[in-house]
Design a protein around this motif. Structure first.
Motif, short mmCIF file in Angstrom:
data_model
loop_
_atom_site.label_atom_id
_atom_site.label_comp_id
_atom_site.label_asym_id
_atom_site.label_seq_id
_atom_site.Cartn_x
_atom_site.Cartn_y
_atom_site.Cartn_z
N SER A 196 0.65 -0.81 0.35
CA SER A 196 -0.31 -0.18 0.15
C SER A 196 1.50 0.81 0.20
O SER A 196 1.74 1.42 0.94
CB SER A 196 -1.33 0.38 1.76
N ILE A 197 0.82 2.06 -0.82
CA ILE A 197 0.84 3.08 -1.00
C ILE A 197 0.07 4.18 -0.70
O ILE A 197 -0.67 4.36 -1.69
CB ILE A 197 2.21 3.78 -2.10
N VAL A 198 0.59 5.60 0.63
CA VAL A 198 -0.69 6.51 0.70
C VAL A 198 0.35 7.83 0.63
O VAL A 198 1.19 8.33 0.38
CB VAL A 198 -0.48 6.27 2.03
N LEU A 199 -0.79 8.92 -0.37
CA LEU A 199 -0.30 10.08 -0.63
C LEU A 199 -1.01 11.42 1.01
O LEU A 199 -1.90 11.02 0.67
CB LEU A 199 -0.27 10.98 -1.35
N GLN A 200 0.13 11.28 1.71
CA GLN A 200 0.44 12.14 3.28
C GLN A 200 -0.37 13.49 2.94
O GLN A 200 0.99 14.24 2.65
CB GLN A 200 0.92 11.68 4.13
N LEU B 249 -5.07 6.29 -0.55
CA LEU B 249 -4.09 4.92 -0.58
C LEU B 249 -4.01 5.58 -1.92
O LEU B 249 -5.55 5.98 -2.83
CB LEU B 249 -5.27 4.08 -0.02
N ILE B 250 -3.10 5.60 -2.79
CA ILE B 250 -3.45 5.96 -4.35
C ILE B 250 -2.69 4.86 -5.26
O ILE B 250 -2.29 4.92 -6.01
CB ILE B 250 -1.96 6.79 -4.60
N LEU B 251 -2.63 3.84 -4.31
CA LEU B 251 -1.80 2.74 -5.17
C LEU B 251 -1.51 1.67 -4.24
O LEU B 251 -1.45 1.41 -2.88
CB LEU B 251 0.02 2.58 -5.74
N SER B 252 -2.39 -0.07 -4.24
CA SER B 252 -2.62 -1.01 -3.46
C SER B 252 -2.80 -2.20 -4.16
O SER B 252 -2.94 -2.55 -5.23
CB SER B 252 -3.27 -1.13 -2.49
N VAL C 215 1.74 4.75 -10.51
CA VAL C 215 0.65 4.85 -9.91
C VAL C 215 1.18 7.09 -10.76
O VAL C 215 1.85 7.35 -10.73
CB VAL C 215 -0.12 4.94 -8.54
N THR C 216 0.44 7.84 -11.47
CA THR C 216 0.63 8.66 -11.62
C THR C 216 -0.24 9.82 -10.59
O THR C 216 -1.37 9.77 -10.00
CB THR C 216 0.24 9.26 -13.31
N LEU D 191 4.74 10.56 0.35
CA LEU D 191 4.52 9.49 0.32
C LEU D 191 4.51 8.11 1.22
O LEU D 191 6.07 8.38 1.59
CB LEU D 191 5.31 9.06 -1.16
N GLN D 192 4.27 7.70 1.58
CA GLN D 192 4.26 6.86 3.10
C GLN D 192 4.12 5.54 2.09
O GLN D 192 3.51 5.12 1.74
CB GLN D 192 3.15 7.15 4.19
N TRP D 193 4.60 3.95 2.11
CA TRP D 193 4.23 2.74 1.39
C TRP D 193 5.22 2.00 2.82
O TRP D 193 5.36 1.59 3.66
CB TRP D 193 5.46 2.49 0.66
N VAL D 194 3.82 1.03 2.62
CA VAL D 194 4.54 -0.06 3.45
C VAL D 194 4.06 -1.78 2.83
O VAL D 194 3.12 -1.85 1.92
CB VAL D 194 3.36 -0.20 5.15
N VAL D 195 4.91 -2.56 2.85
CA VAL D 195 5.15 -3.65 1.62
C VAL D 195 5.55 -4.97 3.05
O VAL D 195 5.99 -4.97 3.56
CB VAL D 195 5.89 -3.71 1.08
#
Length: 131
Positions: free
Chosen positions: A29-33, A48-51, A64-65, A77-81
């Motif tokens: 998941s990638i979040v734009l904060q 949430l911009i990408l998951s 994602v654009t 940009l914050q990501w967790v995998v």
């Protein structure tokens, strides 16, 4: 924290790409904060911009654009995998996040790799600075 990402207000819309390597299962998941005290329409500070999930044996990529660059100053940009070895055990993992603008890398590559023992969590963030 990953290094800051500088994007140009005059440039194209930035693209965020997540790449995963080695034959594991990756849930991401990638979040734009928004900056502290600001929210997106709907009242949330992050969106949430990408998951998704990668579970292929080959390198997997998703991108994602983002919004226009001039709207992103101070955002992060914050990501967790979540990395899981199918069937348990140990294996290798690699997660890379890049930010490109006008086909040039302006953020990253932010790479984390190593040995996963059944399950590993990879997370980081980068602050966006518009120049």
């Amino acid at each position: 924290m990953a290094a800051d990402t500088s994007i140009s207000a005059a440039g194209a819309r930035p693209v965020v790409t997540l790449t995963a390597g080695h034959p594991q299962r990756y849930s991401y998941s990638i979040v734009l904060q928004k900056p502290l005290g600001q929210t997106w329409p709907g009242g949330n500070p992050g969106k949430l911009i990408l998951s998704g999930v990668f579970d292929k044996k080959n390198e997997a990529t998703a991108s994602v654009t983002l919004d226009d660059a001039d709207t992103l100053d101070g955002c992060s940009l914050q990501w967790v995998v979540f990395v899981k070895v199918p069937g348990g055990g140990k294996g290798q993992f690699r997660v890379t996040v890049t930010v490109t603008q006008d086909d040039v890398i302006v953020g990253g590559p932010f790479t984390q790799s190593g040995v996963v023992d059944n399950v590993q969590i990879v997370s980081d963030f980068t602050d966006l600075k518009v120049t």
